[in-house]
Design a protein around this motif. Structure first.
Motif, PDB file in Angstrom:
ATOM      1  N   GLY A 190      46.081   0.022   4.586  1.00 38.30           N
ATOM      2  CA  GLY A 190      44.662   0.289   4.771  1.00 38.30           C
ATOM      3  C   GLY A 190      43.925  -0.869   5.404  1.00 38.30           C
ATOM      4  O   GLY A 190      42.722  -1.046   5.208  1.00 38.30           O
ATOM      5  N   VAL A 191      44.642  -1.670   6.210  1.00 36.31           N
ATOM      6  CA  VAL A 191      44.087  -2.892   6.791  1.00 36.31           C
ATOM      7  C   VAL A 191      43.850  -2.703   8.289  1.00 36.31           C
ATOM      8  O   VAL A 191      44.700  -2.151   9.003  1.00 36.31           O
ATOM      9  CB  VAL A 191      45.059  -4.074   6.582  1.00 36.31           C
ATOM     10  CG1 VAL A 191      44.580  -5.317   7.327  1.00 36.31           C
ATOM     11  CG2 VAL A 191      45.221  -4.369   5.100  1.00 36.31           C
ATOM     12  N   ASP A 192      42.697  -3.164   8.767  1.00 32.76           N
ATOM     13  CA  ASP A 192      42.418  -3.207  10.199  1.00 32.76           C
ATOM     14  C   ASP A 192      42.889  -4.573  10.713  1.00 32.76           C
ATOM     15  O   ASP A 192      42.242  -5.591  10.473  1.00 32.76           O
ATOM     16  CB  ASP A 192      40.925  -3.015  10.458  1.00 32.76           C
ATOM     17  CG  ASP A 192      40.591  -3.004  11.951  1.00 32.76           C
ATOM     18  OD1 ASP A 192      41.496  -3.261  12.782  1.00 32.76           O
ATOM     19  OD2 ASP A 192      39.419  -2.747  12.289  1.00 32.76           O
ATOM     20  N   LEU A 193      44.010  -4.585  11.387  1.00 33.78           N
ATOM     21  CA  LEU A 193      44.602  -5.838  11.847  1.00 33.78           C
ATOM     22  C   LEU A 193      43.683  -6.580  12.809  1.00 33.78           C
ATOM     23  O   LEU A 193      43.723  -7.812  12.890  1.00 33.78           O
ATOM     24  CB  LEU A 193      45.950  -5.535  12.520  1.00 33.78           C
ATOM     25  CG  LEU A 193      46.876  -6.703  12.812  1.00 33.78           C
ATOM     26  CD1 LEU A 193      47.271  -7.431  11.538  1.00 33.78           C
ATOM     27  CD2 LEU A 193      48.140  -6.214  13.549  1.00 33.78           C
ATOM     28  N   ALA A 194      42.846  -5.855  13.525  1.00 37.14           N
ATOM     29  CA  ALA A 194      41.963  -6.501  14.503  1.00 37.14           C
ATOM     30  C   ALA A 194      40.876  -7.331  13.849  1.00 37.14           C
ATOM     31  O   ALA A 194      40.460  -8.352  14.393  1.00 37.14           O
ATOM     32  CB  ALA A 194      41.327  -5.445  15.408  1.00 37.14           C
TER      33      ALA A 194
END
Length: 298
Positions: A190-194
């Motif tokens: 559930g992580v936004d890598l950006a």
């Protein structure tokens, strides 16, 4: 299509799934049996289309153990007309709670290869008939030992002072050049890598590099040498002129840790970034075209 049977796979039918020859054997893909053994593939998330008892369509949704997101369509192959594939997807979507993401894996430079187009047109058309919409393409590149460009001496490189510096620099980057594994980070964690790479990569920043010009940080790169393979996970710039040397420095960090191959993912529309990767010695391995439901934020 009166003799067509569409149903989920039954436990123990792995050989049925594999009875269709792999239409794109040049791709690096996890074998279905290995995916079942690892828990990412499950029979109830795998659907098949049979015509006269012969497998003519197969679709496998993937959800790694511990993932917090929904399964995504990872394998979808057809030996039938697009309408059969669309019927297969619609039946599976109804059983799985609605349509989700489909990551269509394709060989590098697939649009220029007639033999590949002949294979991929049918499942991609089936996805569209089933209501999915094309939402972009990501290119995976690999460096495997090509000599790296020499440094000009203009820039300095150092590890970040602390995680706060990483987060502050990430917040200033409008669009990172490289994000490797962004789909997995989103689906599994559930992580936004950006915007929050440390939430996925961890807060040990010893292998990160900040590029400095005249005392000012102008970009940073995050590497991961202990993932499933060494990768350039994040690269973001405040000054695009630093891109060539930051790319090369990030690879050097991984090589110093023992890497013989380095992986990097880039959005296909970032042609300048792709060109710079190639000048650094990377070559394109494959593409992933993203299909999503019409109202999905993907």
């Amino acid at each position: 299509m009166t003799d067509l049977v569409i149903r989920p796979l039954v436990a123990g039918e792995e050989n049925l799934f594999d009875s269709m020859p792999d239409p794109l054997p040049q791709l690096r893909q996890v074998a279905y049996a290995d995916g079942i053994a690892g828990g990412g593939y499950r029979p109830e998330n795998t659907w098949v289309a049979l015509r006269g008892g012969r497998l003519v369509g197969r679709a496998a949704w993937l959800l790694p153990p511990g993932a917090i997101g929904a399964p995504w369509l990872e394998r979808f192959d057809l030996d039938a007309e697009p309408e059969v594939g669309a019927e297969l997807l619609r039946a599976a979507h109804e059983a799985l709670g609605g349509p989700g993401l489909y990551y269509a894996a394709l060989p590098a430079h697939w649009r220029r290869r007639p033999e590949v187009l002949a294979v991929v047109r049918t499942p991609m058309e089936a996805a569209r008939l089933a209501g999915l919409v094309e939402r972009g393409e990501r290119v995976r590149c690999s460096w495997t030992g090509t000599p790296l460009p020499a440094s000009s001496g203009r820039y300095e490189f150092r590890a970040p002072v602390d995680v706060a510096e990483v987060r502050a620099l990430v917040a200033r980057v409008a669009e990172p050049d490289v994000l490797t594994g962004v789909e997995i980070a989103r689906a599994v964690g559930g992580v936004d890598l950006a915007t929050d790479p440390l939430a996925w990569l961890g807060e040990n920043t010893e292998e990160w590099r900040v590029v400095v010009d005249a005392g000012k940080p102008v970009g940073l790169a995050g590497t991961a040498g202990d993932a499933c393979f060494p990768l350039l996970a994040y690269l973001g710039l405040l000054d695009e002129a630093a891109r060539p040397e930051l790319l090369a420095e990030a690879v050097r960090v991984l090589v110093a840790g023992g890497a013989r191959e380095v992986i990097a993912d880039v959005e296909s529309h970032r042609v300048t970034v792709l060109a710079e990767l190639e000048r650094t010695g990377f070559r394109q391995l494959r593409s992933r075209v993203v299909f999503a439901p019409p109202n999905s934020p993907e």
